[in-house]
Structure formats: C-alpha cells, structure tokens
Write a protein that holds these residues in place. Structure first.
Motif, PDB file in Angstrom:
ATOM      1  N   GLU A 137      23.187  14.566  36.200  1.00 19.63           N
ATOM      2  CA  GLU A 137      22.911  15.475  35.078  1.00 19.63           C
ATOM      3  C   GLU A 137      23.637  16.812  35.274  1.00 19.63           C
ATOM      4  OE1 GLU A 137      19.076  17.678  33.000  1.00 19.63           O
ATOM      5  OE2 GLU A 137      18.700  15.960  34.307  1.00 19.63           O
ATOM      6  N   TYR A 138      23.629  17.339  36.502  1.00 18.32           N
ATOM      7  CA  TYR A 138      24.380  18.555  36.784  1.00 18.32           C
ATOM      8  C   TYR A 138      25.870  18.340  36.506  1.00 18.32           C
ATOM      9  CZ  TYR A 138      20.321  20.351  39.456  1.00 18.32           C
ATOM     10  OH  TYR A 138      19.082  20.786  39.860  1.00 18.32           O
ATOM     11  N   LEU A 139      26.420  17.226  36.993  1.00 16.40           N
ATOM     12  CA  LEU A 139      27.839  16.942  36.758  1.00 16.40           C
ATOM     13  C   LEU A 139      28.148  16.876  35.268  1.00 16.40           C
ATOM     14  CD1 LEU A 139      28.904  14.244  39.379  1.00 16.40           C
ATOM     15  CD2 LEU A 139      29.756  16.585  39.169  1.00 16.40           C
ATOM     16  N   ASP A 140      27.311  16.188  34.517  1.00 11.63           N
ATOM     17  CA  ASP A 140      27.512  16.062  33.071  1.00 11.63           C
ATOM     18  C   ASP A 140      27.430  17.409  32.368  1.00 11.63           C
ATOM     19  OD1 ASP A 140      27.724  13.316  33.482  1.00 11.63           O
ATOM     20  OD2 ASP A 140      25.677  12.894  32.791  1.00 11.63           O
ATOM     21  N   SER A 141      26.787  18.378  33.013  1.00  7.40           N
ATOM     22  CA  SER A 141      26.612  19.712  32.435  1.00  7.40           C
ATOM     23  C   SER A 141      27.641  20.720  32.926  1.00  7.40           C
ATOM     24  CB  SER A 141      25.204  20.224  32.740  1.00  7.40           C
ATOM     25  OG  SER A 141      24.235  19.461  32.071  1.00  7.40           O
TER      26      SER A 141
END
Length: 187
Positions: A137-141
């Motif tokens: 989720e962090y990477l996608d953000s």
C-alpha cells in the motif's frame, strides 16, 4: 497485532473525515484505516518491540540531524495516503521539500502524503501477510524505500518502486540508498 473492526452495522465504509473524528475522540487508541474504509485497531507493543522501534527512530533521527534532508516521524503519526488509507508506519521519513510544501493545516492534521521512507517492525503478535500488504500500500502511494524488519524469521524485506521485494537475511547492513544518502543500519 491488528484487529479489523466490522463497521457494517453502522456504515459501509469509514470515510477519511469520520476516521479523523474518531481519532480525535479517542486519542488513547492506535487506529488506522484501510483504503477500503475498514477501521484497524492496532495493539500496543511489548517492551522488546517498543525498544527496537525507539532505537530505529533514534538512528534515522541522528542521520537526519546530520544531513538536514527531511523530517522523521514516530508510529504515532498517521499519514493520509494518496491511495485512500490512513496509516502509521513504525518509523517514517519525508524529504524536506515535500514536507515544507504542505500547508500548516496539512502538517497539523494527518499529513496527506506517503512518506519517502518507512520502516515496519514486525512484533511477535503481528501477522506477516497484513504487514506485507501494508508495505505494498505504501509503494502504491509513492513510497521510495521501505524496510519490513522481521525478527521472528531473521530477515528484512526491502521494498522499492517497480521491483519485487528483496529478502535479506539477518544480520545485515541496510543502505538508505538514494533516498537516505549515506544512511547505514546494522541489524
């Protein structure tokens, strides 16, 4: 350990505004919100995990004091991620220009950005799959570099954009790469 609270009797999904209000009304609770609007209750950590987390914050903080390249945040900080979740990494760092571009109101509330760098430290009660999903989720953000430190399996998962996670066995020396230039962490 994290517990997802079923809110369907009250609402289909918790909005960001509702989450903010809930956190303001319950400051003693450690809460997160998934991109789907699920309320996540975070359990407190024990002494060993708390000490390890504090040590990591200190090490990143010392590096940051020397370089003055950004700002370091503790696990008490909730970031409103661009992909919809509201998350609290164990250690977070944001580049100076990105932080200073935020309005004073955005800095005072849950900052509406993804940190450039995060560390998640798996405690004994944490399940691995939800932590891995959180790292994704962090990477996608917009995350630039992330470390999921897993003492139970004696390994670290390194997360970078457009790459599968790299798994490194402990003991290891981790590099801040281009994100935290010159930072080294010996585990």
């Amino acid at each position: 350990m994290a517990t997802i609270l079923n809110l369907e009797p009250l609402t289909a999904a918790l909005t960001r505004e509702q989450f903010w209000s809930l956190c303001q009304g319950n400051p003693e609770l450690r809460l997160e919100r998934s991109p789907q609007g699920e309320l996540i209750i975070m359990s407190p950590v024990g002494g060993e995990s708390g000490n390890q987390e504090a040590t990591l914050i200190i090490k990143v903080g010392i590096w940051n004091e020397q370089t003055q390249l950004g700002y370091v945040f503790s696990s008490s900080t909730v970031f409103s991620l661009p992909q919809g979740g509201d998350r609290s990494p164990d250690v977070a760092w944001v580049a100076k220009a990105r932080w200073e571009a935020l309005s004073p109101e955005d800095r005072e509330g849950f900052p509406p950005l993804c940190p450039d760098f995060v560390i998640e430290l798996r405690s004994r009660s944490d399940r691995l799959l939800p932590l891995q999903a959180k790292m994704q989720e962090y990477l996608d953000s917009g995350l630039q570099l992330g470390w999921l430190i897993n003492p139970q399996q004696q390994q670290v998962e390194i997360y970078r954009p457009n790459c599968p996670p790299e798994v490194v066995s402990l003991p290891a020396t981790l590099s801040g790469e281009d994100v935290l230039p010159g930072f080294q962490l010996c585990l």
